[in-house]
Design an enzyme around this catalytic site. Structure first.
Site: not given
Length: 485
Positions: A14, A237
């Protein structure tokens, strides 16, 4: 005037656009504006990401932000590492990017080792040997497609390029390619030569905090966009998650807990010793010249796949609750076994592993989830001991950040297994780290340390203390997985 910052944080399943502003007291606010699904799709036997979909969702999110009354903002994009787009002479992608979970890199490490010693590759780059690293993907890349390519852009750099027209190679993500020399901090030409790839494919490397420029609104005239300036943040990330970890001093470690569990410390100089090589630790680059010395551990991917195989009949909190009712350390798996990377059915694969190792085969959702959580916690304990030994540091505080930090059962199991105090949160560490880099770049914070103080002031953390001695279970895990060969 209060500046508005947007974190575009995209993971394997997501993505989100999160809006942030800082008030006069230095507290950071977060508001999720837009969420969308992500995933790879198999086409003609290859697993591809849909980068066009990601661009569209970013634009939809920015349009929502404009509709909320924001006329100007800064934007930073972080995603996973290693994957890339190949761009032709006209600046167009030659295909959608291939997913790191695609099977094309099976046996690629063994093939590379015939061309260039894997140990020498580690000594040069300091990067953990994983079959999906960019270096091995490029070894297996279609040669015709590679010959047509004029640029290689990692996923967040590609997204920034489409939005702004500026192509760069952001350093924290670039290091995950296993093509960057740990000492020179430049592309290692000997490694490139081994896989027959042209250095000119790669753009100039930039530090996190580099301002790329405005989004080309005229290019996306069908969307009503704010005046948005894109900043190259810590675009891997995990690099952003480490920025978003409120650690202090030299005696803390982190676990960035999401699809992967990344356990490590922040250091000034890389460690590419034979001991680090044998333990398969990695030296990924962080912000302001730091090194993220860490171990990639198969994380919540295991439970995500179990939930998917059950058609999401149980939520993640429900699976954790069911697991808490089961007996501890009955069935264990080696969470880093290659067989769990992308199996057809994760439940069947876990059961087969337990059957093959003459353990009780978990059958119920609670038993399967318990097997995963127990195994993860014991793996963390084993890797933490290695981390301390290799770095020479004594770790007295373990920070767990990211989505997995919301799992109280796993947090307590980790505190017990590691024999260490655990501080869980913030859950949105990646988005927060993304925003902190933007704020430092635009003088919203003077330094990274000030930003981390802002995190402590802004977000509640939850403490877990060791309660149960798990030494016997750790020995069982070590024997089972042969972590110390």
């Amino acid at each position: 005037m209060t500046e508005t910052y947007i974190a575009v944080d995209i993971g394997a399943s997501s993505g989100r656009l999160i809006l942030s502003e800082k008030d006069s007291s230095g507290k950071i606010g977060l508001e999720e504006i837009h969420r969308f699904k992500n995933g790879f799709t198999n086409m003609d036997g290859t697993d591809y990401w849909n980068a066009d979909h990601l661009i569209k969702e970013i634009l939809i999110g920015l349009e929502k932000i404009k509709q909320s009354g924001v006329e100007e903002c800064f934007v930073g994009i972080d995603t996973w590492g290693v994957d890339y787009c190949l761009i032709d002479e006209q600046g167009q992608p030659l295909s959608q990017p291939v997913s790191y979970r695609d099977n094309r890199t099976e046996q690629a490490m063994e093939e590379f080792d015939q061309l260039f010693s894997l140990q020498q590759l580690y000594e040069k780059t300091g990067i953990q040997l994983q079959p999906f690293n960019t270096v091995f993907q490029l070894l297996r890349e279609n040669r015709e497609k590679l010959a047509k390519a004029k640029q290689l852009l990692l996923i967040p750099d590609y997204l920034g390029y489409v939005l702004t027209g500026k192509a760069v190679l952001e350093k924290t993500n670039a290091s995950t390619m296993q093509l960057m020399n740990l000492e020179t901090r430049k592309i290692d030409e000997a490694v490139l030569a081994a896989i027959d790839v042209d250095k000119d494919l790669f753009q100039k490397s930039v530090e996190p905090g580099t301002i790329l420029g405005p989004i080309l609104k005229s290019k996306f005239s069908e969307y009503d966009l704010p005046n948005a300036t894109v900043i190259a943040v810590a675009s891997h990330d995990t690099a952003s998650a480490v920025v978003g970890t409120p650690g202090e001093g030299d005696h803390w470690a982190y676990i960035s807990s999401g699809t992967w569990s990344l356990m490590g410390v922040e250091i000034e100089r890389g460690i590419s010793t034979s001991e680090a090589y044998d333990a398969n630790f990695t030296n990924e680059w962080g912000v302001q010249g730091t090194i993220r010395f860490l171990k990639n551990i198969m994380g919540m991917w295991l439970i995500q796949e179990v939930a998917r195989m059950q058609d999401y009949q149980y939520s993640y909190p429900e699976l954790a609750e069911l697991a808490s009712q089961e007996e501890a350390f009955v069935s264990l798996i080696d969470v880093n076994e290659q067989r769990f990377m992308n199996p057809e059915n994760m439940i069947t694969e876990i059961q087969n592993y337990c059957r093959e190792t003459t353990q009780k085969v978990p059958e119920t959702p609670g038993e399967i989830a318990r097997c995963i959580y127990d195994s993860l916690a014991l793996c963390y304990a084993v890797e933490l001991e290695k981390l301390e030994r290799i770095t020479g540091r004594t770790i007295t505080q373990l920070h767990i950040v990211g989505g997995g930090s919301n799992n109280d059962l796993l947090n307590q199991l980790t505190a017990d297994a590691c024999g260490i105090n655990v501080l869980a949160g913030p859950g949105e560490a990646t988005a927060i780290g993304n925003i902190i880099v933007q704020m430092v770049a635009t003088k919203g914070f003077g330094t990274l340390a000030e930003g981390r103080e802002g995190i402590k002031k802004s977000f509640s953390l939850k403490a877990f203390h060791p309660q149960t001695n798990t030494h016997g279970a750790i020995e069982k895990y070590q024997a089972l997985t042969k972590l110390f060969v």
